[in-house]
Motif scaffolding. Structure first.
Motif: not given
Ligand code: MV4
Length: 447
Positions: A3-8, A14-17, A22-25, A307-316
Motif C-alpha cells: 500500500e505504501k512504499v518508503l523511498i530511501a 527517488a523521483l523515478r521510484i 504512482r502508476e501502480m497505485g 524495471l522498477v515496476r518489476e522490482q516491486i512486483r517481485i518483492a510483493a
C-alpha cells in the motif's frame, strides 16, 4: 500488493521510484535530509519525513531514522534506489526483522556478491566465464608468483572487499608483484578492514559490458541483454549504450543464456547486473551488482520494460510480467550522465540552477529531479539528471542525441553537457570503437 512504499534515496532515482509507485497505485513516503526539503520527489510523494542533517551518514545512511520513518508512516516496503543502503545486507535484515519488505534481493545474496572472492568462485561454479587468476584468496607471495606463472604478466591484485575499482594494483612484471601485494593489502585493510586479496590476469583494453537480469520467486529468470558502460572516468560511468556496438544478436543470446542459467542456479531474487570485461570476443566476469543501476533506463528504452515496476512486483511475491520469449530488443538507446561539474576537470559545481529547459520529442527521456530555481546542495554526488535517447538504430540514436544535447539548457552551474557535445562528433565514438580507457586517453590528449 504494497500500500505504501518508503523511498530511501534522493535525487532523480527517488523521483523515478515515485513514478513507478504512482502508476501502480502505491502511496509513497519520501525521506530526506534537511538539505533536501525542496526536492521534487519530496513535493510529489504522498508523505515526507525529515531523517537528519545534510551529511549522508546521519540521514540517507541512518538506519534507525529510516526504520522510525517506516513505523511512523506505516510503510510496508522500502525501495533503496542505488548507492546509500542499496547493497547493505544488514539493512535488508533489519527491515525484515521489522516486518518491512526490502525491495531487492535477499541479504544473503547481497552479502555473497559483496565479497568479490566468494562472488567469483560462486558464479564460476555456475558456469559463468571468469578472468583467469587465483583460485580464491592469495595468502603468500609464493602463491602469487605461482598464479602469475600460469596467467603471465601483467597481473592485477584486487581486494575481496573492494569493487568498483577500489583497492586494485597492477604488477607489470615479476619484480613489481611483491610490492603490489603489500600495497593492496595495507590499502584494503585501511579502507575496508578486510585485507583479503585475489589476483587476476590484467586485461589491457577491454570493454565493460554488463548483463541485466530479472528473477522472481516463482522460478522465472530472464535476461534483458547488455549495456556497454566502457566510457568512464576514474571508475565513474559517463555514458552508457544499449546494445553494445561490439556484440551481435547471437553473442547476446549466448551470454544472456549463460547468465540466466547461473542466476537461476543461484536462486537469486529481483533485478541484478552481471558485469563482464569483454576482450577479443571473450567475456570475463568481474562483479555482480545486486541493485537497480543508474543506467537502467537504456535497457527500459530498448525493451519497453519498467524495471522498477518489476522490482516491486517481485518483492510483493508476484511473477514478473513477461517471459524471455516476450522480450523484444528494439533499436538503440544512449544515456548521458549530466553532472554539475566542469566538463574538462570534473570539479563539482554546486549552486542554483537559474534556467532549466529539457529537450523533448520522439525517443527522448530526461530523468531528473531538478527544476529552475533549484539549489544543488554540495553534500551529495553531482548527478543533475540523465538524458536518455532512443532511435531505431545506432545512427538515428546518435542524430537524436546531437539534437537533444543542443536543445538542453542548464544555466547557473557548470555541467558535463559540453563534453557530450564533443563526444558525439568523435570518430571513435561514432564508430563504437572504444574501450574502458578510451575516455581518459581522449581527455588527456585534448586538454
Ligand atoms: C580488471 C581490469 C583489467 N583486468 N580486471 C575496475 C573496476 C572493477 N569493477 C574491476 N575493474 C577492472 N578490473 C582485470 N583482470 C580493469 C578494470 C578497470 C575497469 C573495469 C571496468 C570499467 C572501468 C575500468 C577502469 C579501469 C580498470
Amino acid at each position: 500488493m504494497f500500500e505504501k512504499v518508503l523511498i530511501a534515496n534522493r535525487g532523480e532515482i527517488a523521483l523515478r521510484i515515485h513514478r513507478a509507485c504512482r502508476e501502480m497505485g502505491i502511496k509513497t513516503v519520501a525521506v530526506h535530509s534537511t538539505a533536501d526539503a525542496d526536492a521534487m520527489h519530496v513535493r510529489l510523494a504522498n508523505e515526507s519525513v525529515c531523517i537528519g542533517p545534510p551529511s549522508a551518514t546521519d540521514s540517507y545512511l541512518n538506519i534507525p531514522a529510516i526504520i522510525s520513518a517506516c513505523e511512523i508512516t506505516g510503510a510496508d516496503a522500502v525501495h533503496p534506489g542505488y548507492g546509500f543502503l542499496s547493497e547493505n545486507a544488514r539493512f535488508a535484515e533489519i527491515l525484515e526483522a521489522h516486518g518491512i519488505t526490502f525491495i531487492g534481493p535477499t541479504a544473503e545474496h547481497i552479502r555473497l556478491m559483496g565479497d568479490k572472492i566468494q562472488a567469483k568462485s560462486t558464479v564460476k561454479e555456475l558456469g559463468i566465464p571468469v578472468v583467469p587468476g587465483s583460485d580464491g584468496a592469495i595468502k603468500t607471495d609464493d602463491e602469487a608468483y605461482k598464479v602469475a606463472e600460469e596467467t603471465g604478466f601483467p597481473v592485477l591484485v584486487k581486494a575481496a572487499a573492494g569493487g568498483g575499482g577500489r583497492g586494485m594494483k597492477v604488477a607489470q612484471t615479476r619484480e613489481e608483484l611483491s610490492g603490489a601485494l603489500a600495497n593492496a593489502r595495507s590499502e584494503a585493510k585501511a579502507a575496508f578492514g578486510d585485507d583479503s586479496l585475489y589476483m587476476e590476469k590484467y586485461l589491457g583494453q577491454p570493454r565493460h559490458i554488463e548483463i541485466q537480469v530479472v528473477a522472481d520467486s516463482h522460478g522465472n529468470v530472464v535476461h534483458l541483454g547488455e549495456r556497454d558502460c566502457s566510457l568512464q572516468r576514474r571508475h565513474q560511468k559517463v555514458l552508457e549504450e544499449c546494445p553494445s556496438p561490439a556484440l551481435n544478436d547471437a553473442q547476446r543470446a549466448e551470454i544472456g543464456g549463460i547468465v540466466s542459467k547461473a542466476i537461476k542456479g543461484l536462486g537469486y531474487l529481483g533485478v541484478g547486473t552481471v558485469e563482464f570485461l569483454y576482450e577479443n570476443g571473450e567475456f570475463f566476469f568481474i562483479e555482480m551488482n545486486t541493485r537497480l543501476q543508474v543506467e537502467h533506463p537504456i535497457t527500459e528504452m530498448v525493451t519497453g520494460i519498467d524495471l522498477v515496476r518489476e522490482q516491486i512486483r517481485i518483492a510483493a511475491g508476484l511473477e514478473m510480467s513477461f517471459t524471455q520469449d516476450e522480450v523484444a530488443f528494439s533499436g538503440h538507446a544512449i544515456e548521458c550522465r549530466i553532472n554539475a561539474e566542469d566538463p574538462r576537470t570534473f570539479t563539482p559545481s554546486p549552486g542554483t540552477i537559474k534556467d532549466f529547459h529539457t529537450p523533448g520529442g520522439l525517443g527522448v527521456r530526461v530523468d531528473s529531479g531538478v527544476y529552475s530555481g533549484y539549489r544543488i546542495p554540495p553534500y551529495y554526488d553531482s548527478l543533475i539528471g540523465k538524458l536518455i535517447v532512443h532511435g531505431r538504430n545506432r545512427n538515428e540514436c546518435l542524430m537524436r542525441l546531437r539534437r537533444t544535447l543542443h536543445e538542453f539548457v542548464i544555466d547557473g552551474v557548470k555541467t558535463t553537457i559540453p563534453l557530450f557535445q564533443e563526444l558525439v562528433n568523435e570518430p571513435d565514438f561514432i564508430n563504437g570503437d572504444y574501450h574502458i580507457h578510451w575516455l581518459e586517453d581522449f581527455l588527456a590528449e585534448t586538454t
